[in-house]
Design an enzyme around this catalytic site. Structure first.
Site, PDB file in Angstrom:
ATOM      1  N   HIS A 121      85.583  46.275  20.474  1.00 17.84           N
ATOM      2  CA  HIS A 121      85.947  44.915  20.068  1.00 17.84           C
ATOM      3  C   HIS A 121      86.081  43.962  21.256  1.00 17.84           C
ATOM      4  CE1 HIS A 121      87.689  46.670  16.064  1.00 17.84           C
ATOM      5  NE2 HIS A 121      86.376  46.652  16.088  1.00 17.84           N
ATOM      6  N   CYS A 129      80.356  31.864  26.746  1.00 19.53           N
ATOM      7  CA  CYS A 129      80.011  30.453  26.586  1.00 19.53           C
ATOM      8  C   CYS A 129      79.438  30.258  25.181  1.00 19.53           C
ATOM      9  CB  CYS A 129      78.983  30.052  27.646  1.00 19.53           C
ATOM     10  SG  CYS A 129      78.365  28.391  27.397  1.00 19.53           S
TER      11      CYS A 129
HETATM   12  C1  BJW Z   1     101.285  53.874  16.288  1.00 16.44           C
HETATM   13  C2  BJW Z   1     102.361  53.609  17.109  1.00 16.44           C
HETATM   14  C3  BJW Z   1     102.599  54.528  18.121  1.00 16.44           C
HETATM   15  C4  BJW Z   1     102.240  51.999  15.714  1.00 16.44           C
HETATM   16  N1  BJW Z   1     101.807  55.594  18.254  1.00 16.44           N
HETATM   17  N2  BJW Z   1     100.515  54.947  16.440  1.00 16.44           N
HETATM   18  C5  BJW Z   1      82.573  48.420   5.589  1.00 16.44           C
HETATM   19  C6  BJW Z   1      83.430  48.363   4.508  1.00 16.44           C
HETATM   20  C7  BJW Z   1      84.228  47.232   4.293  1.00 16.44           C
HETATM   21  C8  BJW Z   1      84.184  46.151   5.165  1.00 16.44           C
HETATM   22  C9  BJW Z   1      83.339  46.216   6.243  1.00 16.44           C
HETATM   23  C10 BJW Z   1      82.534  47.326   6.429  1.00 16.44           C
HETATM   24  N3  BJW Z   1      81.825  47.120   7.575  1.00 16.44           N
HETATM   25  C11 BJW Z   1      82.165  45.912   8.094  1.00 16.44           C
HETATM   26  C12 BJW Z   1      83.078  45.331   7.292  1.00 16.44           C
HETATM   27  C13 BJW Z   1      83.719  44.007   7.500  1.00 16.44           C
HETATM   28  C14 BJW Z   1      84.835  44.042   8.514  1.00 16.44           C
HETATM   29  C15 BJW Z   1      85.925  45.001   8.051  1.00 16.44           C
HETATM   30  O1  BJW Z   1      86.094  46.083   8.545  1.00 16.44           O
HETATM   31  N4  BJW Z   1      86.733  44.580   7.100  1.00 16.44           N
HETATM   32  C16 BJW Z   1      87.817  45.428   6.587  1.00 16.44           C
HETATM   33  C17 BJW Z   1      89.156  44.865   7.065  1.00 16.44           C
HETATM   34  C18 BJW Z   1      87.730  45.489   5.112  1.00 16.44           C
HETATM   35  N5  BJW Z   1      84.338  44.411   9.842  1.00 16.44           N
HETATM   36  C19 BJW Z   1      83.763  43.507  10.639  1.00 16.44           C
HETATM   37  O2  BJW Z   1      83.613  42.345  10.302  1.00 16.44           O
HETATM   38  C20 BJW Z   1      83.265  43.981  11.988  1.00 16.44           C
HETATM   39  N6  BJW Z   1      81.932  43.524  12.174  1.00 16.44           N
HETATM   40  C21 BJW Z   1      80.883  44.081  11.571  1.00 16.44           C
HETATM   41  O3  BJW Z   1      80.978  45.119  10.954  1.00 16.44           O
HETATM   42  O4  BJW Z   1      79.706  43.394  11.740  1.00 16.44           O
HETATM   43  C22 BJW Z   1      78.635  43.686  10.829  1.00 16.44           C
HETATM   44  C23 BJW Z   1      79.062  43.208   9.429  1.00 16.44           C
HETATM   45  C24 BJW Z   1      79.627  41.961   9.259  1.00 16.44           C
HETATM   46  C25 BJW Z   1      80.031  41.533   7.989  1.00 16.44           C
HETATM   47  C26 BJW Z   1      79.868  42.369   6.885  1.00 16.44           C
HETATM   48  C27 BJW Z   1      79.322  43.633   7.069  1.00 16.44           C
HETATM   49  C28 BJW Z   1      78.896  44.056   8.352  1.00 16.44           C
HETATM   50  C29 BJW Z   1      84.073  43.351  13.124  1.00 16.44           C
HETATM   51  C30 BJW Z   1      85.475  43.828  13.164  1.00 16.44           C
HETATM   52  C31 BJW Z   1      86.219  43.089  14.282  1.00 16.44           C
HETATM   53  C32 BJW Z   1      87.708  43.389  14.305  1.00 16.44           C
HETATM   54  N7  BJW Z   1      88.346  42.476  15.195  1.00 16.44           N
HETATM   55  C33 BJW Z   1      89.770  42.605  15.458  1.00 16.44           C
HETATM   56  C34 BJW Z   1      90.189  41.447  16.414  1.00 16.44           C
HETATM   57  C35 BJW Z   1      89.696  41.731  17.826  1.00 16.44           C
HETATM   58  C36 BJW Z   1      90.121  40.669  18.793  1.00 16.44           C
HETATM   59  C37 BJW Z   1      91.597  40.665  19.038  1.00 16.44           C
HETATM   60  O5  BJW Z   1      92.182  41.662  19.514  1.00 16.44           O
HETATM   61  O6  BJW Z   1      92.215  39.637  18.780  1.00 16.44           O
HETATM   62  O7  BJW Z   1      90.039  43.870  16.050  1.00 16.44           O
HETATM   63  S1  BJW Z   1      90.758  42.631  13.965  1.00 16.44           S
HETATM   64  C38 BJW Z   1      91.940  43.793  14.578  1.00 16.44           C
HETATM   65  O8  BJW Z   1      91.875  45.002  13.802  1.00 16.44           O
HETATM   66  C39 BJW Z   1      91.457  44.162  15.998  1.00 16.44           C
HETATM   67  C40 BJW Z   1      91.714  45.646  16.032  1.00 16.44           C
HETATM   68  O9  BJW Z   1      90.938  46.249  17.029  1.00 16.44           O
HETATM   69  C41 BJW Z   1      91.358  46.066  14.626  1.00 16.44           C
HETATM   70  C42 BJW Z   1      91.957  47.377  14.207  1.00 16.44           C
HETATM   71  O10 BJW Z   1      93.350  47.298  14.238  1.00 16.44           O
HETATM   72  P1  BJW Z   1      94.167  48.565  14.743  1.00 16.44           P
HETATM   73  O11 BJW Z   1      93.886  48.792  16.179  1.00 16.44           O
HETATM   74  O12 BJW Z   1      93.938  49.687  13.835  1.00 16.44           O
HETATM   75  O13 BJW Z   1      95.670  48.005  14.668  1.00 16.44           O
HETATM   76  P2  BJW Z   1      96.645  47.937  13.397  1.00 16.44           P
HETATM   77  O14 BJW Z   1      97.729  46.987  13.736  1.00 16.44           O
HETATM   78  O15 BJW Z   1      95.884  47.676  12.146  1.00 16.44           O
HETATM   79  O16 BJW Z   1      97.233  49.407  13.272  1.00 16.44           O
HETATM   80  C43 BJW Z   1      98.096  49.959  14.254  1.00 16.44           C
HETATM   81  C44 BJW Z   1      98.404  51.392  13.872  1.00 16.44           C
HETATM   82  O17 BJW Z   1      99.156  51.984  14.906  1.00 16.44           O
HETATM   83  C45 BJW Z   1      99.233  51.529  12.589  1.00 16.44           C
HETATM   84  O18 BJW Z   1      98.625  52.505  11.740  1.00 16.44           O
HETATM   85  C46 BJW Z   1     100.589  52.029  13.079  1.00 16.44           C
HETATM   86  O19 BJW Z   1     101.225  52.938  12.167  1.00 16.44           O
HETATM   87  C47 BJW Z   1     100.203  52.761  14.334  1.00 16.44           C
HETATM   88  N8  BJW Z   1     101.237  52.845  15.355  1.00 16.44           N
HETATM   89  N9  BJW Z   1     102.967  52.444  16.676  1.00 16.44           N
HETATM   90  C48 BJW Z   1     100.797  55.783  17.361  1.00 16.44           C
HETATM   91  N10 BJW Z   1     103.654  54.367  18.969  1.00 16.44           N
END
Ligand code: BJW
Length: 248
Positions: A121, A129
């Site tokens: 990501h 840009c």
């Molecule tokens: C602990 C802890 C401790 C706490 N120890 N654990 C297939 C199916 C459905 C939808 C899609 C699909 N393919 C693509 C999509 C669309 C979309 C998507 O996934 N949507 C779903 C939400 C439904 N994906 C995209 O759009 C992606 N692009 C793409 O696929 O392009 C082609 C395409 C486009 C459109 C349609 C189809 C295809 C891009 C995704 C980009 C995500 N961007 C972000 C922001 C990044 C910039 C920033 O940082 O600001 O990335 S969103 C945000 O979520 C960020 C993270 O990397 C990402 C994941 O979050 P993460 O890391 O899992 O954090 P949390 O907060 O959710 O969870 C934390 C966890 O830690 C929790 O479980 C806690 O319990 C745990 N925890 N303390 C261990 N001490």
């Protein structure tokens, strides 16, 4: 003293031969003081980060979105890698078939010493840009007046991947290949909600890998995981490094 016990099967697997893939999310940086996206601490100025981390929000109000990312950069700079980051770096250093794939943009894995990091990501330290679509590592600590500008005069945007945007092609291709080949997959600190990253453990599992989830909470991956280690990554990953015979 941790109450978490590793199974004999996992101890054998982590110390044995064959490729290991680690997939991390925001939870591994939680113990460094960085907020996760979907947790109770995840709000920024009372707002949901998911409403700011979008191309639509940036198009509507770039300064507002840049204020959020400038704050994230400051928080990341103040944070230090925690035992979870250090354990992953130590496992990588001890074997050449260990690959770290991260969704995190904070740079803490690299600061802990990880050298082979696939960033799905992007990075808080990259700028892009909007006119030239070229990405540069940002050497400025201070962004100056927001939004920052490219030499060509156009706006710069954060070099991260927002919803609806493509992931870096080479990173996701390499990660998918590694998932097919992995023998053991460690999935730490991710809610497993965001694709395509969330699909990698399933690819690995279908190819015969043993999938271990490290998370205090259950996620959509939990049902598929072969083993769940319920607790903080900063406690559990050092135990895994120790079982692998590596000091972290
Ligand atoms: C602990 C802890 C401790 C706490 N120890 N654990 C297939 C199916 C459905 C939808 C899609 C699909 N393919 C693509 C999509 C669309 C979309 C998507 O996934 N949507 C779903 C939400 C439904 N994906 C995209 O759009 C992606 N692009 C793409 O696929 O392009 C082609 C395409 C486009 C459109 C349609 C189809 C295809 C891009 C995704 C980009 C995500 N961007 C972000 C922001 C990044 C910039 C920033 O940082 O600001 O990335 S969103 C945000 O979520 C960020 C993270 O990397 C990402 C994941 O979050 P993460 O890391 O899992 O954090 P949390 O907060 O959710 O969870 C934390 C966890 O830690 C929790 O479980 C806690 O319990 C745990 N925890 N303390 C261990 N001490």
């Amino acid at each position: 003293m941790s109450s978490i016990r590793l199974s004999d099967s996992l101890r054998e697997r982590i110390a044995g031969p064959g490729p290991i893939l680690a997939l991390t999310g925001a939870g591994v940086s939680a113990e460094s003081g960085l907020a996760t996206f979907r947790g109770p601490e995840g709000l920024w100025e009372g707002r949901d980060p998911m409403e700011l981390a979008t191309p639509e929000a940036f198009a509507q109000d770039p300064v507002d979105v840049w204020r959020f990312y400038a704050w994230r950069r400051r928080m990341a700079l103040q944070a230090k890698p925690n035992p979870a980051h250090l354990a992953l770096a130590a496992m990588e250093a001890a074997r050449d078939d260990f690959l770290l794939v991260t969704q995190n943009v904070d740079g803490l894995h690299e600061r802990a010493g990880s050298r082979r990091v696939l960033r799905l990501h992007g990075s808080l330290w990259w700028l892009r840009c909007v006119a030239e679509d070229a990405e540069n590592e940002d050497l400025r600590e201070d962004l100056g007046e927001l939004p920052p500008r490219c030499e060509c005069g156009a706006m710069l945007r954060p070099g991260v991947v927002w919803f609806g945007e493509s992931l870096p092609h080479e990173a996701i291709e390499t990660a998918s290949r590694a998932a097919h080949e992995a023998r053991l997959v460690l999935v730490a600190g991710t809610s497993s909600l965001v694709y395509p990253a969330a699909g990698l453990p399933g690819i690995a599992s279908a190819s015969g890998a043993y999938v271990v989830e490290i998370n205090p909470e259950r996620t959509p991956l939990s049902a598929l995981a072969d083993e769940r280690l319920e607790g903080p990554a900063g406690e559990i990953l050092p135990l895994l490094a120790e079982a692998a015979g590596v000091a972290s």
